[in-house]
Design a protein around this motif. Structure first.
Motif, PDB file in Angstrom:
ATOM      1  N   PRO A 134       0.800  -1.228   0.000  1.00 32.50           N
ATOM      2  CA  PRO A 134       0.000   0.000   0.000  1.00 32.50           C
ATOM      3  C   PRO A 134       0.829   1.273   0.000  1.00 32.50           C
ATOM      4  CG  PRO A 134       0.069  -0.919   2.197  1.00 32.50           C
ATOM      5  CD  PRO A 134       0.731  -1.930   1.292  1.00 32.50           C
ATOM      6  N   THR A 135       2.128   1.176   0.301  1.00 35.34           N
ATOM      7  CA  THR A 135       2.969   2.368   0.354  1.00 35.34           C
ATOM      8  C   THR A 135       3.457   2.805  -1.024  1.00 35.34           C
ATOM      9  OG1 THR A 135       5.138   1.278   0.622  1.00 35.34           O
ATOM     10  CG2 THR A 135       3.787   1.557   2.600  1.00 35.34           C
ATOM     11  N   MET A 136       3.195   2.004  -2.050  1.00 34.80           N
ATOM     12  CA  MET A 136       3.675   2.338  -3.391  1.00 34.80           C
ATOM     13  C   MET A 136       2.910   3.529  -3.956  1.00 34.80           C
ATOM     14  SD  MET A 136       6.178   0.395  -4.153  1.00 34.80           S
ATOM     15  CE  MET A 136       6.287   0.683  -5.922  1.00 34.80           C
ATOM     16  N   PRO A 137       3.604   4.503  -4.571  1.00 35.92           N
ATOM     17  CA  PRO A 137       2.901   5.602  -5.235  1.00 35.92           C
ATOM     18  C   PRO A 137       1.910   5.072  -6.262  1.00 35.92           C
ATOM     19  CG  PRO A 137       5.244   6.085  -5.059  1.00 35.92           C
ATOM     20  CD  PRO A 137       5.072   4.650  -4.633  1.00 35.92           C
ATOM     21  N   GLY A 138       0.719   5.645  -6.289  1.00 35.99           N
ATOM     22  CA  GLY A 138      -0.306   5.189  -7.216  1.00 35.99           C
ATOM     23  C   GLY A 138      -1.185   4.086  -6.686  1.00 35.99           C
ATOM     24  N   SER A 139      -0.958   3.650  -5.446  1.00 34.67           N
ATOM     25  CA  SER A 139      -1.787   2.592  -4.872  1.00 34.67           C
ATOM     26  C   SER A 139      -3.250   3.033  -4.831  1.00 34.67           C
ATOM     27  CB  SER A 139      -1.340   2.268  -3.448  1.00 34.67           C
ATOM     28  OG  SER A 139      -0.025   1.791  -3.416  1.00 34.67           O
ATOM     29  N   THR A 140      -4.143   2.141  -5.235  1.00 36.68           N
ATOM     30  CA  THR A 140      -5.568   2.442  -5.174  1.00 36.68           C
ATOM     31  C   THR A 140      -6.103   2.191  -3.767  1.00 36.68           C
ATOM     32  OG1 THR A 140      -6.167   0.185  -5.821  1.00 36.68           O
ATOM     33  CG2 THR A 140      -5.871   1.805  -7.587  1.00 36.68           C
ATOM     34  N   ARG A 141      -7.271   2.777  -3.487  1.00 37.35           N
ATOM     35  CA  ARG A 141      -7.893   2.528  -2.189  1.00 37.35           C
ATOM     36  C   ARG A 141      -8.245   1.053  -2.035  1.00 37.35           C
ATOM     37  NH1 ARG A 141     -12.613   4.501  -1.170  1.00 37.35           N
ATOM     38  NH2 ARG A 141     -13.148   5.528  -3.119  1.00 37.35           N
ATOM     39  N   GLU A 142      -8.568   0.394  -3.136  1.00 37.08           N
ATOM     40  CA  GLU A 142      -8.858  -1.041  -3.077  1.00 37.08           C
ATOM     41  C   GLU A 142      -7.628  -1.820  -2.614  1.00 37.08           C
ATOM     42  OE1 GLU A 142     -11.986   0.906  -5.287  1.00 37.08           O
ATOM     43  OE2 GLU A 142      -9.810   1.071  -5.370  1.00 37.08           O
ATOM     44  N   SER A 143      -6.451  -1.373  -3.045  1.00 36.26           N
ATOM     45  CA  SER A 143      -5.216  -2.010  -2.582  1.00 36.26           C
ATOM     46  C   SER A 143      -4.991  -1.752  -1.093  1.00 36.26           C
ATOM     47  CB  SER A 143      -4.023  -1.496  -3.399  1.00 36.26           C
ATOM     48  OG  SER A 143      -4.134  -1.884  -4.755  1.00 36.26           O
ATOM     49  N   PHE A 144      -5.379  -0.564  -0.623  1.00 37.59           N
ATOM     50  CA  PHE A 144      -5.313  -0.298   0.811  1.00 37.59           C
ATOM     51  C   PHE A 144      -6.143  -1.322   1.576  1.00 37.59           C
ATOM     52  CE2 PHE A 144      -4.791   4.587   0.109  1.00 37.59           C
ATOM     53  CZ  PHE A 144      -3.494   4.383  -0.325  1.00 37.59           C
ATOM     54  N   GLY A 145      -7.351  -1.572   1.068  1.00 37.18           N
ATOM     55  CA  GLY A 145      -8.242  -2.501   1.748  1.00 37.18           C
ATOM     56  C   GLY A 145      -7.666  -3.897   1.843  1.00 37.18           C
ATOM     57  N   ILE A 146      -7.069  -4.374   0.754  1.00 39.99           N
ATOM     58  CA  ILE A 146      -6.467  -5.706   0.761  1.00 39.99           C
ATOM     59  C   ILE A 146      -5.333  -5.765   1.782  1.00 39.99           C
ATOM     60  CG2 ILE A 146      -5.099  -7.351  -0.592  1.00 39.99           C
ATOM     61  CD1 ILE A 146      -8.059  -7.435  -1.247  1.00 39.99           C
ATOM     62  N   SER A 147      -4.500  -4.742   1.798  1.00 38.33           N
ATOM     63  CA  SER A 147      -3.331  -4.767   2.680  1.00 38.33           C
ATOM     64  C   SER A 147      -3.727  -4.752   4.150  1.00 38.33           C
ATOM     65  CB  SER A 147      -2.400  -3.584   2.375  1.00 38.33           C
ATOM     66  OG  SER A 147      -2.861  -2.398   2.991  1.00 38.33           O
ATOM     67  N   MET A 148      -4.838  -4.095   4.490  1.00 39.18           N
ATOM     68  CA  MET A 148      -5.269  -4.065   5.887  1.00 39.18           C
ATOM     69  C   MET A 148      -5.621  -5.456   6.389  1.00 39.18           C
ATOM     70  SD  MET A 148      -4.989  -0.950   7.020  1.00 39.18           S
ATOM     71  CE  MET A 148      -5.942  -0.977   8.533  1.00 39.18           C
ATOM     72  N   ASN A 149      -6.008  -6.332   5.490  1.00 38.35           N
ATOM     73  CA  ASN A 149      -6.386  -7.688   5.869  1.00 38.35           C
ATOM     74  C   ASN A 149      -5.237  -8.684   5.770  1.00 38.35           C
ATOM     75  OD1 ASN A 149      -9.564  -7.753   6.187  1.00 38.35           O
ATOM     76  ND2 ASN A 149      -9.111  -6.364   4.498  1.00 38.35           N
ATOM     77  N   VAL A 150      -4.233  -8.346   4.954  1.00 38.04           N
ATOM     78  CA  VAL A 150      -3.087  -9.248   4.752  1.00 38.04           C
ATOM     79  C   VAL A 150      -1.963  -8.934   5.735  1.00 38.04           C
ATOM     80  CG1 VAL A 150      -1.280  -9.898   3.102  1.00 38.04           C
ATOM     81  CG2 VAL A 150      -3.658  -9.687   2.348  1.00 38.04           C
ATOM     82  N   TYR A 151      -1.731  -7.651   5.983  1.00 38.29           N
ATOM     83  CA  TYR A 151      -0.677  -7.215   6.899  1.00 38.29           C
ATOM     84  C   TYR A 151      -1.281  -6.777   8.231  1.00 38.29           C
ATOM     85  CZ  TYR A 151       2.894  -7.062   3.224  1.00 38.29           C
ATOM     86  OH  TYR A 151       3.792  -7.384   2.228  1.00 38.29           O
ATOM     87  N   ASP A 152      -0.609  -7.109   9.315  1.00 38.13           N
ATOM     88  CA  ASP A 152      -0.952  -6.547  10.614  1.00 38.13           C
ATOM     89  C   ASP A 152      -0.220  -5.228  10.808  1.00 38.13           C
ATOM     90  OD1 ASP A 152      -2.720  -8.444  11.633  1.00 38.13           O
ATOM     91  OD2 ASP A 152      -1.113  -9.703  12.430  1.00 38.13           O
ATOM     92  N   ARG A 153      -0.785  -4.374  11.651  1.00 35.95           N
ATOM     93  CA  ARG A 153      -0.100  -3.214  12.198  1.00 35.95           C
ATOM     94  C   ARG A 153       0.134  -3.483  13.686  1.00 35.95           C
ATOM     95  NH1 ARG A 153      -2.276  -3.424   7.300  1.00 35.95           N
ATOM     96  NH2 ARG A 153      -1.883  -1.571   6.061  1.00 35.95           N
ATOM     97  N   LEU A 154       0.964  -2.717  14.296  1.00 38.06           N
ATOM     98  CA  LEU A 154       1.150  -2.874  15.731  1.00 38.06           C
ATOM     99  C   LEU A 154      -0.122  -2.513  16.486  1.00 38.06           C
ATOM    100  CD1 LEU A 154       4.735  -1.383  16.091  1.00 38.06           C
ATOM    101  CD2 LEU A 154       4.091  -3.777  16.428  1.00 38.06           C
TER     102      LEU A 154
END
Length: 537
Positions: free
Chosen positions: A47-67
């Motif tokens: 999701p940190t890549m320039p040009g990332s779509t909001r849909e990509s944000f959504g996928i990453s929230m479910n695949v990656y954990d945050r602290l």
């Protein structure tokens, strides 16, 4: 081209497995599979890549954990994220020091990555370093929480890391819960790092090194993503696994087709439908619709304060008085949202929350008077620009603005721009008069003002340079006394209402249409779906 019912999800149906032939196996598989149809594509797994779509944000929230992650609270039929509550995710707990200068985070014991290897403090340190040092979208966001360099992240032991701040930034900990603060399996990522690419950005764009609730089973950029539940995940709010074993997120460009797929039950969920389709779904009552005003977003009309006559505050105030607010609200978004006009306060707002209903209403006599004071009694000519991608809302908006301003002598020429052209023109401050929508992940009043009303940067749409706003917003950022912060926030809102660098119109609803059996939908700060919250009755 319109997709037929069969064409729309034939690829997804083939992914359900051998049980698809029928019988109990199919029923169980279908019950435990969630299908979401989206209008836009998933273009990266990082999701940190320039040009990332909001849909990509959504996928990453479910695949990656945050602290850390935001809490949530009930809101009508569903839930909304709670920006004032943080809960541990990959972390076991966190503590902010009394002086606000350190955030100490402890790691959950026995946490593992998707490949089964243990999560270590080296991984956490590398991930946080990446969030402030990589050439990506992450550093500007982390900057809003005063995190700017790797030296601020100090490993204190085998399960503890400390974030050191120069000042007690109120948004430091919340930033650790945002999209960009992903925790990465550094041992895996480093295998694909190079001297030119020390953060493995090229590899992580198309691959994951995660430990979150879901694993990527299949990814076809521009078509669909299939996720499989991580059976070893322990980082949910209640320690339980998500309900759905499999997620199929599929791109279906036509909005009406997406609405039909959900209504027929061929898809479970869509969040990016046209307002007219949502109204029809509600009327037929075969679909559950959860509508949430996007309280951290706003639609506005912008003025370029570097161009005449918009550098004159009286002209901006005149347009604010000539705007046909009620007609715009009804025609553009069918009244579905929270208006940012019609506020009853005059001298000072009653609330320190922003955005809010500002004290603007249609008053043509006042508009004519202000134009005359500005030496423009006969009006003037200007161009009003909008993005063709938002034409469903912006086209009727432009027509009504042209008609409304014409009543006070302002002649408006409507200009439609492609997404790329609009973005470039806004960034370079080349448009005199235009409309856009924007969002703040961290809906704090000082955050809104620092991002959208100060500095020489893209998101300061109007190019506003007000010394008092800069001083008050920057001081409020580090203010720890709630009463003093409220005074500062109200002052910022008052100045905006007086100077009108942007004319806020509304906070449109996010309408989530879903099958009636779906439970737990939450409006999230990134306006995408957190599959971990959902279940099927």
């Amino acid at each position: 081209m319109m997709l037929t019912r069969r064409q729309g999800l034939v690829g997804a149906a083939g992914l359900v497995g051998a049980g698809a032939a029928g019988g109990p196996a199919w029923s169980q598989s279908r019950a435990e599979t969630l299908r979401q149809v989206t209008g836009n594509l998933h273009n990266t797994l990082d999701p940190t890549m320039p040009g990332s779509t909001r849909e990509s944000f959504g996928i990453s929230m479910n695949v990656y954990d945050r602290l850390l992650s935001f809490g949530r609270k009930e809101n009508g039929k569903g839930f909304i994220f709670d920006p004032n509550t943080l809960r541990p995710e990959l972390a076991k707990g966190y503590e902010i020091s009394g002086d606000g200068l350190t955030v100490t985070i402890t790691l959950k014991p026995d946490a593992t990555w998707h490949d089964g290897s243990p999560v270590t403090m080296d991984d956490i340190k590398w991930s946080l370093d990446r969030s402030v040092a990589a050439k990506s979208l992450a550093p500007p966001q982390m900057l809003t929480g005063s995190m700017t360099k790797p030296e601020q992240f100090e490993v204190m032991g085998p399960d503890t890391i400390r974030v050191r701040l120069d000042k007690p930034d109120r948004l430091a900990a919340p930033n650790i819960a945002t999209v960009y603060a992903i925790m990465i399996n550094s041992k895996l990522a480093k295998k694909y790092a190079t001297a030119e690419d020390p953060w493995a950005q090229a590899w992580l764009k198309d691959n994951s090194a995660a430990g979150g609730a879901y694993m990527v089973e299949q990814w076809k950029p521009g078509e669909q993503v299939v996720l499989r539940r991580n059976e070893a995940w322990k980082n949910g709010a209640d320690g339980k696994l998500p309900f759905f074993r499999r997620i199929i997120a599929q791109t279906v460009p036509d909005a009406s087709t997406r609405a039909n797929l959900v209504e027929r039950g061929d898809a479970d969920l869509a969040i990016d439908l046209q307002a007219s389709d949502v109204i029809a779904l509600e009327q037929r009552a075969r679909t559950l619709v959860i509508s949430t005003p996007q309280f951290n977003a706003f639609t506005f009309v912008g003025f370029n304060l570097k161009m005449k006559p918009f550098d004159d505050v009286r002209v901006r105030q005149a347009i604010a008085a000539a705007m046909p607010y009620e007609d715009l609200f009804k025609a553009c978004i069918f009244g579905r949202g929270a208006p940012c006009f019609g506020g009853t306060w005059t001298e000072s707002p009653t609330s320190a929350v922003f955005p809010q209903a500002m004290p603007f209403r249609t008053d043509l006599e006042r508009a004519r008077k202000l134009l005359a004071e500005a030496g423009l009694a006969q009006g003037f000519e200007t161009t009003f620009s909008f993005n063709v991608g938002s034409a469903q809302v912006s086209e009727p908006m432009a027509a009504l603005i042209k008609e409304g301003l014409g009543k006070v002598g302002i002649k408006v020429d409507i200009q439609k721009l492609t997404d790329a052209a609009m973005s470039t023109a806004v960034t370079e401050k080349k448009l005199p008069f235009f409309t856009e929508q924007s969002i703040a992940w961290l809906p704090s009043t000082d955050y809104f003002f620092r991002n959208f009303f100060t500095g020489d940067q893209r998101w300061n749409y109007s190019g506003w340079d007000n010394a008092e706003v800069v001083a008050v917003a920057n001081k409020a950022r580090f203010e720890r006394d709630p009463k003093a912060y409220e005074v500062a926030a109200k002052r910022l809102i008052t100045i905006e209402a007086e100077q009108v660098p942007l004319l806020l119109l509304w906070q449109a609803n996010q309408d989530a249409a879903m099958v009636p059996a779906l439970k737990g939908y939450t409006y999230q700060f990134h306006r995408q779906v957190d599959y971990r919250d959902l279940s099927r009755a």
